[in-house]
Scaffold this active site. Structure first.
Site, short mmCIF file in Angstrom:
data_model
loop_
_atom_site.label_atom_id
_atom_site.label_comp_id
_atom_site.label_asym_id
_atom_site.label_seq_id
_atom_site.Cartn_x
_atom_site.Cartn_y
_atom_site.Cartn_z
N ASP A 1 2.38 -43.76 -16.31
CA ASP A 1 0.94 -43.63 -16.17
C ASP A 1 0.33 -43.08 -17.46
O ASP A 1 1.03 -42.58 -18.35
CB ASP A 1 0.59 -42.70 -15.01
CG ASP A 1 0.65 -43.43 -13.67
OD1 ASP A 1 0.85 -44.65 -13.68
OD2 ASP A 1 0.48 -42.77 -12.63
N LYS B 1 -2.44 -50.19 -17.37
CA LYS B 1 -2.98 -51.45 -17.88
C LYS B 1 -2.78 -52.61 -16.91
O LYS B 1 -3.09 -53.76 -17.25
CB LYS B 1 -2.33 -51.78 -19.22
CG LYS B 1 -2.72 -50.81 -20.34
CD LYS B 1 -2.13 -51.23 -21.67
CE LYS B 1 -2.56 -50.27 -22.78
NZ LYS B 1 -1.98 -50.66 -24.09
#
Length: 402
Positions: free
Chosen positions: A189, A211
């Site tokens: 993360d 992403k």
């Protein structure tokens, strides 16, 4: 003098510990961890040893040593500093051909306790002819090598859910760092310490979960799919999250997804920023005479949102500490709601941005003023908000840099 190194399998076997002071306090945990039936003979015990006895992990005979105590023991640990009394134990152990460790006199002992480091299934024990400091130095050098090396192949199965801590790369656990060094795939993360990722082997597949181009729920489903997919390919996967995976980290969802697919999961808890960030700013979430409770709340949903599961009226009535995570955006409406529900506008509030990192920044305010003062100070996410009288402790305490 030459010694013969040996690893003892003590599972279910009786080990006698004579003495109940600081030396015994250091030695007994390893004996318990080895599965030994630990019996302590001593007039008194330290509180820590009493805790082991109360938990049923050891048996205590509250008196001085008697020679008959060694009968039936596989090993004797002498943890007293009285040479005459220790010698009596040595003599009794020698007569029964039982190896005896002496804390007071290693030359009189028939066995030595080495300097030990453990990493997964690897245990390294170092002795050095009585030079304890040198043995410990060698132990520490070996430990450093093991920490940077992948574990043995049998350990590398499935998925490890690893909490990376609040932001300082040194605050990840030893086990978390060891498994990260062994990973074939890392799903990370955005709040993960970047320096940890810089230490990964070149061949590791790094997947930036921040992403993944889907909405919040679809993104989590895709993360679950990736964890299961890579693990079923026979690759060892580490799911690395800032803080702790199970404190608003969706670790439970990921664990259930893996379990449903038959993928084994190892859980490595992390240091949660809900406690760490306030502490690093000098704010204890509990404090004697001030707060006997603390409640951690996700503030990513405003109080009037239909999906909110928080009983804000109950929160306002709490006398303890309230910690808000992911609540900076909604801090104005949360503060307003708490005041409307009866919490005093003068209630102390602390806000800590990016705790444990070089960008840490903190602000002390009140519930009535915190929204405006936080915006004026340029505090940005990620930040932890602490509401309660414990915030005033920070006025007299500023932690030194570690």
């Amino acid at each position: 003098m030459s010694i013969y190194p040996l690893g003892l399998r003590l599972e279910g076997r009786r080990v006698l510990v004579v003495g109940g002071g600081s030396v015994a306090t250091r030695r007994v945990p390893a004996l318990i961890a080895a599965g030994a039936r630990v019996e302590i003979v001593s007039p008194e015990l330290t509180p820590t040893l009493l805790g082991h006895v109360d938990a049923g992990r050891a048996v205590w005979t509250p008196r001085r040593f008697a020679p008959a105590d060694v009968e039936g023991a596989w090993l004797v640990q002498v943890a007293i500093d009285d040479p005459e009394a220790a010698a009596q134990v040595s003599v009794a152990a020698e007569q029964h051909r039982i190896f005896c460790v002496r804390a007071d006199d290693r030359d009189a002992a028939t066995a030595w306790t080495p300097a030990v480091t453990r990493h997964g299934q690897v245990t390294v024990a170092v002795t050095d002819g009585g030079d304890r400091r040198r043995a410990m130095a060698v132990r520490d050098m070996v430990a450093g090598v093991l920490e940077a090396s992948p574990p043995a192949a049998p350990e590398l199965k499935g998925v490890a859910l690893v909490g990376a801590g609040p932001g300082d790369p040194e605050l990840i656990t030893v086990k978390g760092r060891r498994l990260l060094a062994a990973a074939d795939v890392v799903v990370a993360d955005r709040l993960v310490p970047g320096m940890l990722l810089g230490e990964l082997r070149p061949e590791v597949e790094l997947i930036d979960a921040a992403k993944i181009p889907y909405g919040p729920q679809a993104a989590q489903e895709e993360i679950n799919r990736i964890l299961v997919d890579r693990a079923l390919q026979g690759r060892f996967v580490v799911r690395l999250k800032g803080g702790d995976n199970f404190v608003f980290g969706r670790g439970g969802e990921e664990a259930l997804a893996c379990a449903k697919a038959g993928v084994p999961v190892v859980v490595v808890p992390g240091v949660t920023s809900s406690i760490a960030a306030p502490a690093l700013a000098g704010i204890p979430v509990t404090h004697r005479g001030v707060a006997h409770e603390f409640t951690v709340i996700s503030g990513h949903i405003p109080p009037d949102h239909p999906d909110s599961l928080v009983d804000w009226s109950a929160v306002a009535r709490l006398r303890g500490t309230v910690v808000l995570m992911m609540g900076l955006k909604n801090l104005p409406v949360i503060a307003e709601r708490l005041i409307a529900e009866g919490r005093s506008p003068q209630t102390p509030v602390g806000v800590v941005q990016e705790g444990s990192t070089a960008h840490q920044k903190s602000l002390i305010s009140t519930l009535g003023a915190v929204a405006g003062e936080t915006a004026a100070a340029g505090i940005r996410p990620p930040a932890v908000v602490v509401i309660g009288d414990v915030v005033t402790v920070a006025e007299d305490f500023t932690p030194a840099a570690g």
